[in-house]
Scaffold this motif. Structure first.
Motif, PDB file in Angstrom:
ATOM      1  N   UNK A 180     -45.304   0.712  -5.273  1.00  0.00           N
ATOM      2  CA  UNK A 180     -44.093   0.375  -6.014  1.00  0.00           C
ATOM      3  C   UNK A 180     -43.497  -0.956  -5.631  1.00  0.00           C
ATOM      4  N   UNK A 181     -42.248  -0.938  -5.151  1.00  0.00           N
ATOM      5  CA  UNK A 181     -41.479  -2.150  -4.864  1.00  0.00           C
ATOM      6  C   UNK A 181     -42.130  -2.955  -3.738  1.00  0.00           C
ATOM      7  N   UNK A 182     -42.867  -2.303  -2.885  1.00  0.00           N
ATOM      8  CA  UNK A 182     -43.476  -3.017  -1.775  1.00  0.00           C
ATOM      9  C   UNK A 182     -44.559  -3.988  -2.240  1.00  0.00           C
ATOM     10  N   UNK A 183     -45.099  -3.769  -3.430  1.00  0.00           N
ATOM     11  CA  UNK A 183     -46.130  -4.662  -3.969  1.00  0.00           C
ATOM     12  C   UNK A 183     -45.604  -6.093  -4.046  1.00  0.00           C
ATOM     13  N   UNK A 184     -44.398  -6.305  -4.509  1.00  0.00           N
ATOM     14  CA  UNK A 184     -43.811  -7.647  -4.630  1.00  0.00           C
ATOM     15  C   UNK A 184     -43.616  -8.259  -3.248  1.00  0.00           C
ATOM     16  N   UNK A 185     -43.143  -7.457  -2.282  1.00  0.00           N
ATOM     17  CA  UNK A 185     -42.943  -7.947  -0.916  1.00  0.00           C
ATOM     18  C   UNK A 185     -44.288  -8.327  -0.304  1.00  0.00           C
ATOM     19  N   UNK A 186     -45.277  -7.484  -0.493  1.00  0.00           N
ATOM     20  CA  UNK A 186     -46.618  -7.746   0.038  1.00  0.00           C
ATOM     21  C   UNK A 186     -47.182  -9.054  -0.526  1.00  0.00           C
ATOM     22  N   UNK A 187     -47.068  -9.247  -1.819  1.00  0.00           N
ATOM     23  CA  UNK A 187     -47.595 -10.452  -2.465  1.00  0.00           C
ATOM     24  C   UNK A 187     -46.843 -11.689  -1.977  1.00  0.00           C
ATOM     25  N   UNK A 188     -45.515 -11.591  -1.852  1.00  0.00           N
ATOM     26  CA  UNK A 188     -44.721 -12.730  -1.368  1.00  0.00           C
ATOM     27  C   UNK A 188     -45.092 -13.076   0.077  1.00  0.00           C
ATOM     28  N   UNK A 189     -45.267 -12.053   0.905  1.00  0.00           N
ATOM     29  CA  UNK A 189     -45.636 -12.285   2.307  1.00  0.00           C
ATOM     30  C   UNK A 189     -47.018 -12.937   2.376  1.00  0.00           C
ATOM     31  N   UNK A 190     -47.924 -12.441   1.575  1.00  0.00           N
ATOM     32  CA  UNK A 190     -49.265 -13.014   1.565  1.00  0.00           C
ATOM     33  C   UNK A 190     -49.239 -14.473   1.096  1.00  0.00           C
ATOM     34  N   UNK A 191     -48.455 -14.747   0.062  1.00  0.00           N
ATOM     35  CA  UNK A 191     -48.351 -16.113  -0.463  1.00  0.00           C
ATOM     36  C   UNK A 191     -47.764 -17.040   0.596  1.00  0.00           C
ATOM     37  N   UNK A 192     -46.728 -16.598   1.295  1.00  0.00           N
ATOM     38  CA  UNK A 192     -46.108 -17.409   2.352  1.00  0.00           C
ATOM     39  C   UNK A 192     -47.111 -17.663   3.479  1.00  0.00           C
ATOM     40  N   UNK A 193     -47.845 -16.651   3.839  1.00  0.00           N
ATOM     41  CA  UNK A 193     -48.850 -16.823   4.903  1.00  0.00           C
ATOM     42  C   UNK A 193     -49.910 -17.830   4.469  1.00  0.00           C
ATOM     43  N   UNK A 194     -50.338 -17.758   3.220  1.00  0.00           N
ATOM     44  CA  UNK A 194     -51.318 -18.718   2.714  1.00  0.00           C
ATOM     45  C   UNK A 194     -50.765 -20.137   2.737  1.00  0.00           C
ATOM     46  N   UNK A 195     -49.486 -20.306   2.353  1.00  0.00           N
ATOM     47  CA  UNK A 195     -48.871 -21.636   2.353  1.00  0.00           C
ATOM     48  C   UNK A 195     -48.782 -22.194   3.765  1.00  0.00           C
ATOM     49  N   UNK A 196     -48.355 -21.353   4.703  1.00  0.00           N
ATOM     50  CA  UNK A 196     -48.286 -21.813   6.091  1.00  0.00           C
ATOM     51  C   UNK A 196     -49.681 -22.161   6.621  1.00  0.00           C
ATOM     52  N   UNK A 197     -50.623 -21.306   6.295  1.00  0.00           N
ATOM     53  CA  UNK A 197     -52.000 -21.560   6.715  1.00  0.00           C
ATOM     54  C   UNK A 197     -52.501 -22.870   6.123  1.00  0.00           C
ATOM     55  N   UNK A 198     -52.198 -23.110   4.852  1.00  0.00           N
ATOM     56  CA  UNK A 198     -52.637 -24.342   4.194  1.00  0.00           C
ATOM     57  C   UNK A 198     -51.985 -25.562   4.848  1.00  0.00           C
ATOM     58  N   UNK A 199     -50.709 -25.455   5.229  1.00  0.00           N
ATOM     59  CA  UNK A 199     -50.028 -26.579   5.877  1.00  0.00           C
ATOM     60  C   UNK A 199     -50.653 -26.868   7.242  1.00  0.00           C
TER      61      UNK A 199
END
Length: 177
Positions: A77-96
């Motif tokens: 449910x609602x955790x899907x959006x949190x999971x995707x946002x966390x994953x996206x942030x981790x990818x951005x930090x990793x990319x930086x």
């Protein structure tokens, strides 16, 4: 006519065998390898040694993951959006961090190439100086041999002159009588 082992070019396999005897590419240098091989250009040996070092230090990189892993099945449910946002942030930090490291890597690679070029130039200068020193040693040995030969010849001439002088001295009393 076959080439002797002293006139064949140094191969990476020659260097690899010497490196193994000396404990690995990071525990030796071109001069020690040349001692083991008994031949070869220091510049060529250094080039092969660096290739062995580079091959040994290349890290195995993990395969890239393009998508976020699936949300654990017990979270919905609602955790899907949190999971995707966390994953996206981790990818951005990793990319930086990856971009920063790639820039540092490029700078280090450039510095390394400069250092290698400098080392190659120094090795070539050293080899030329070594060749001149060997030629000077050979010339000195030849001059020493020529000097010894000249000394021996002069000693022979001196002995001959002393004999002539002795004969002349022996003739002087007979001429005055």
């Amino acid at each position: 006519m076959e080439q002797s082992s002293t006139s064949t070019p140094i191969t990476i396999e020659d260097v690899r065998a010497a490196v193994e005897q000396l404990g690995g590419p990071n525990h030796t240098n071109a001069a020690k390898i040349r001692e083991v091989l008994g031949r070869g250009s220091l510049a060529t040996i250094q080039k092969h040694l660096q290739a062995l070092r580079d091959a040994q230090s290349t890290p195995d990189l993990p395969e890239d993951q393009e998508n976020a892993p699936p949300v654990p099945s017990d979270l919905t449910g609602a955790f899907q959006a949190v999971w995707t946002a966390a994953w996206t942030m981790a990818e951005q930090r990793h990319a930086a961090v990856l971009a920063k490291l790639l820039a540092e890597n490029q700078t280090l690679a450039t510095d390394l190439e400069t250092a290698r070029a400098d080392l190659t130039a120094m090795l070539e200068q050293f080899e030329r100086a070594e060749a001149r020193a060997e030629m000077a040693e050979k010339s000195a040995a030849e001059a020493q041999a020529a000097l010894e030969q000249e000394r021996a010849a002069m000693a022979g001439e001196r002995t001959a002159l002393e004999q002539i002088m002795a004969q002349l001295r022996g003739m002087i009393p007979t001429m005055t009588s």
